[in-house]
Structures are given as C-alpha cells and as structure tokens.
Design a protein around this motif. Structure first.
Motif, PDB file in Angstrom:
ATOM      1  N   ASP A   1       0.849  -1.194   0.000  1.00  9.73           N
ATOM      2  CA  ASP A   1       0.000   0.000   0.000  1.00  9.73           C
ATOM      3  C   ASP A   1       0.883   1.241   0.000  1.00  9.73           C
ATOM      4  OD1 ASP A   1      -1.905   1.951   0.250  1.00  9.73           O
ATOM      5  OD2 ASP A   1      -2.952   1.030   1.938  1.00  9.73           O
ATOM      6  N   LEU A   2       1.229   1.689  -1.183  1.00 10.94           N
ATOM      7  CA  LEU A   2       2.158   2.803  -1.332  1.00 10.94           C
ATOM      8  C   LEU A   2       1.656   4.063  -0.647  1.00 10.94           C
ATOM      9  CD1 LEU A   2       4.706   4.022  -2.626  1.00 10.94           C
ATOM     10  CD2 LEU A   2       3.341   4.458  -4.683  1.00 10.94           C
ATOM     11  N   TYR A   3       0.369   4.328  -0.753  1.00  6.14           N
ATOM     12  CA  TYR A   3      -0.166   5.575  -0.210  1.00  6.14           C
ATOM     13  C   TYR A   3      -0.192   5.594   1.317  1.00  6.14           C
ATOM     14  CZ  TYR A   3      -1.758   6.785  -4.932  1.00  6.14           C
ATOM     15  OH  TYR A   3      -1.819   7.101  -6.266  1.00  6.14           O
ATOM     16  N   ASP A   4      -0.071   4.427   1.937  1.00  8.13           N
ATOM     17  CA  ASP A   4      -0.024   4.338   3.390  1.00  8.13           C
ATOM     18  C   ASP A   4       1.331   3.778   3.814  1.00  8.13           C
ATOM     19  OD1 ASP A   4      -0.886   4.532   6.017  1.00  8.13           O
ATOM     20  OD2 ASP A   4      -1.776   2.524   6.018  1.00  8.13           O
ATOM     21  N   SER A   5       2.388   4.360   3.258  1.00  9.63           N
ATOM     22  CA  SER A   5       3.736   3.851   3.481  1.00  9.63           C
ATOM     23  C   SER A   5       4.723   5.014   3.456  1.00  9.63           C
ATOM     24  CB  SER A   5       4.093   2.843   2.381  1.00  9.63           C
ATOM     25  OG  SER A   5       5.481   2.618   2.314  1.00  9.63           O
ATOM     26  N   HIS A   6       5.856   4.830   4.138  1.00  8.69           N
ATOM     27  CA  HIS A   6       6.899   5.853   4.069  1.00  8.69           C
ATOM     28  C   HIS A   6       7.460   5.990   2.656  1.00  8.69           C
ATOM     29  CE1 HIS A   6       9.420   2.242   4.310  1.00  8.69           C
ATOM     30  NE2 HIS A   6      10.407   2.985   3.836  1.00  8.69           N
TER      31      HIS A   6
ATOM     32  N   ILE B   1       5.834   6.651   0.122  1.00 13.94           N
ATOM     33  CA  ILE B   1       5.016   7.574  -0.646  1.00 13.94           C
ATOM     34  C   ILE B   1       5.872   8.674  -1.270  1.00 13.94           C
ATOM     35  CG2 ILE B   1       4.478   9.021   1.342  1.00 13.94           C
ATOM     36  CD1 ILE B   1       2.191   8.183  -1.681  1.00 13.94           C
ATOM     37  N   ALA B   2       7.022   8.954  -0.690  1.00 16.10           N
ATOM     38  CA  ALA B   2       7.909   9.966  -1.264  1.00 16.10           C
ATOM     39  C   ALA B   2       8.342   9.584  -2.677  1.00 16.10           C
ATOM     40  CB  ALA B   2       9.133  10.164  -0.376  1.00 16.10           C
ATOM     41  N   ASP B   3       8.399   8.272  -2.954  1.00 13.08           N
ATOM     42  CA  ASP B   3       8.771   7.797  -4.286  1.00 13.08           C
ATOM     43  C   ASP B   3       7.673   8.058  -5.312  1.00 13.08           C
ATOM     44  OD1 ASP B   3      10.984   6.873  -2.977  1.00 13.08           O
ATOM     45  OD2 ASP B   3      10.852   4.826  -3.739  1.00 13.08           O
ATOM     46  N   HIS B   4       6.496   8.401  -4.831  1.00 15.02           N
ATOM     47  CA  HIS B   4       5.348   8.644  -5.703  1.00 15.02           C
ATOM     48  C   HIS B   4       5.511   9.950  -6.475  1.00 15.02           C
ATOM     49  CE1 HIS B   4       1.241   8.659  -7.078  1.00 15.02           C
ATOM     50  NE2 HIS B   4       0.903   9.697  -6.341  1.00 15.02           N
ATOM     51  N   HIS B   5       6.156  10.917  -5.853  1.00 14.48           N
ATOM     52  CA  HIS B   5       6.439  12.222  -6.458  1.00 14.48           C
ATOM     53  C   HIS B   5       5.162  12.933  -6.907  1.00 14.48           C
ATOM     54  CE1 HIS B   5      10.633  11.217  -6.225  1.00 14.48           C
ATOM     55  NE2 HIS B   5      10.478  10.173  -7.022  1.00 14.48           N
TER      56      HIS B   5
END
Length: 219
Positions: free
Chosen positions: A183-188, A190-194
């Motif tokens: 769960d990328l959006y609920d993870s540290h 998320i910074a990689d999401h840009h």
C-alpha cells in the motif's frame, strides 16, 4: 475514432520528440541517446509500456536533471504524450514507439539509470506468462540495460502481479529488492510517488484498490 487515430499517427510522424520506424534515429539511437537525442550526459530513465507517457512527463517536470524516455507500441497514445511534452517545453522527455520485446534494438548494456513499469497488464492466465513484463526473460533484459545500482521500479494495483514480481525478482539473482509495500499511499515510500498519478491509477484508487510498489536495484 479511426480519423482521430490517423491524426495522432500523423502527429507522431512529424513530432521531433517521437522516435519511430521511418525516422533516422530509429536505427541509430542504440547506445547513443545522450549524444544523438538529448545532447547531454544526464541519467537516462525509461518508462516501459508508457501509454500516454503521464509518468514520464510527470517525472520530467520533477527531475529536469534527468532524461526520460517513454516506450510504447501504441502510436496514438504516444502522440498524446508527445503533444503534452511539447506544449510543456519538456526537452528532457522523448518517446519511442516500439514493442518492449524489441528493446535490445534501442538500448545498450549499462546505458540506463532507472526503469519504471507503471500499471502494466498483469497477464494473469498461466499461458500468458511470457507476456508478463516481470517474467525472467524481461528481467534479464532490464538488468542488462541498467548500470550497476540502477533502479527498477514497479507500481501495480494487481496483487497477483505484485506477488509474482517479488518472486521472480528474488529468484533472478539479478536484482536486490531494496523496498516494497502493498500500500504505497499508506507507506513511508510515498515519497517515491512524487505526486504523479496516471489516469489508470486515479481509476484504481477511486475504486478502493491499494497501489503496490517494488523498488529493486541492479546487481
């Protein structure tokens, strides 16, 4: 619809930021992206199966110090990305119209710094494993293109593809999985999401799907 696609194909044929069959660079670009196209020595990043190139365009805006290449076989989709990149004056974003299975014709060993794979078709049927873009043969090709320590990143809404990819990447011996999350959006991470969200990702998240993410580095 056919008329619109024809217009897109014509646009791609004339666009300077699209490399496709019939253009001189199509057969000359392998190993020479920095010299022949971008005219600089900045790191090369490829988005595979890029569709309309939303991720390449988004990252191109965030990282002007890197060069981005969106690769897809669909000319009408690439034309849309090409237009947006041109209107945004993104000189660090280009598009390659070709099938991923032919990528060795366009990229040399140790030429790339990053490869991104954003919401590819999971190809869930057993008989379609050869089409999965994280199967062992594709992973070998990616590892050849990447510099040592170069990143391979996957985002997907598919739990099947996420689990399959974790397994194949680990088994390949070609990469080290640096980090991953269901769960990328609920993870540290998320910074990689840009803050870059593609059209399909917006659809997936609106339906309640979590976005899975894998970051691996080439050995």
């Amino acid at each position: 619809m056919a008329r619109r696609k024809l217009a897109h194909y014509q646009f791609s044929a004339e666009a300077s930021n699209v490399i496709e069959a019939g253009k001189p660079l199509y057969t000359e670009i392998k190993g020479k992206w920095n010299n022949l196209y971008f005219k600089n020595e900045n790191p090369l990043v490829v988005e595979l199966a890029c569709g309309k190139g939303e991720y390449s365009i988004g990252l191109g805006k965030v990282f002007p110090e890197k060069n981005f290449i969106g690769m897809d076989i669909k000319g009408d989709r690439i034309a849309r990305g090409s237009l947006v990149a041109s209107e945004s004056k993104l000189l660090n974003v280009a598009f390659l119209r070709a099938g991923i299975q032919y990528a060795r014709e366009f990229f040399d060993e140790n030429e790339l710094s990053e490869i991104w794979l954003i919401h590819p078709d999971p190809q869930v049927r057993d008989r379609d494993e050869n089409k999965r873009l994280t199967n062992p043969l594709f992973l070998k090709m990616y590892s050849d293109f990447l510099k040592k320590g170069g990143q391979f990143c996957l985002k997907t809404d598919s739990s099947f593809l996420y689990d399959y990819s974790l397994e194949t990447i680990k088994a390949s011996g070609l990469f080290k999985i640096f980090e991953h999350t269901e769960d990328l959006y609920d993870s540290h991470l998320i910074a990689d999401h840009h803050d870059v969200k593609t059209h399909y990702e917006q659809i997936f998240t609106s339906k309640g799907y979590s976005i899975k993410y894998i970051k691996a580095v080439a050995l």
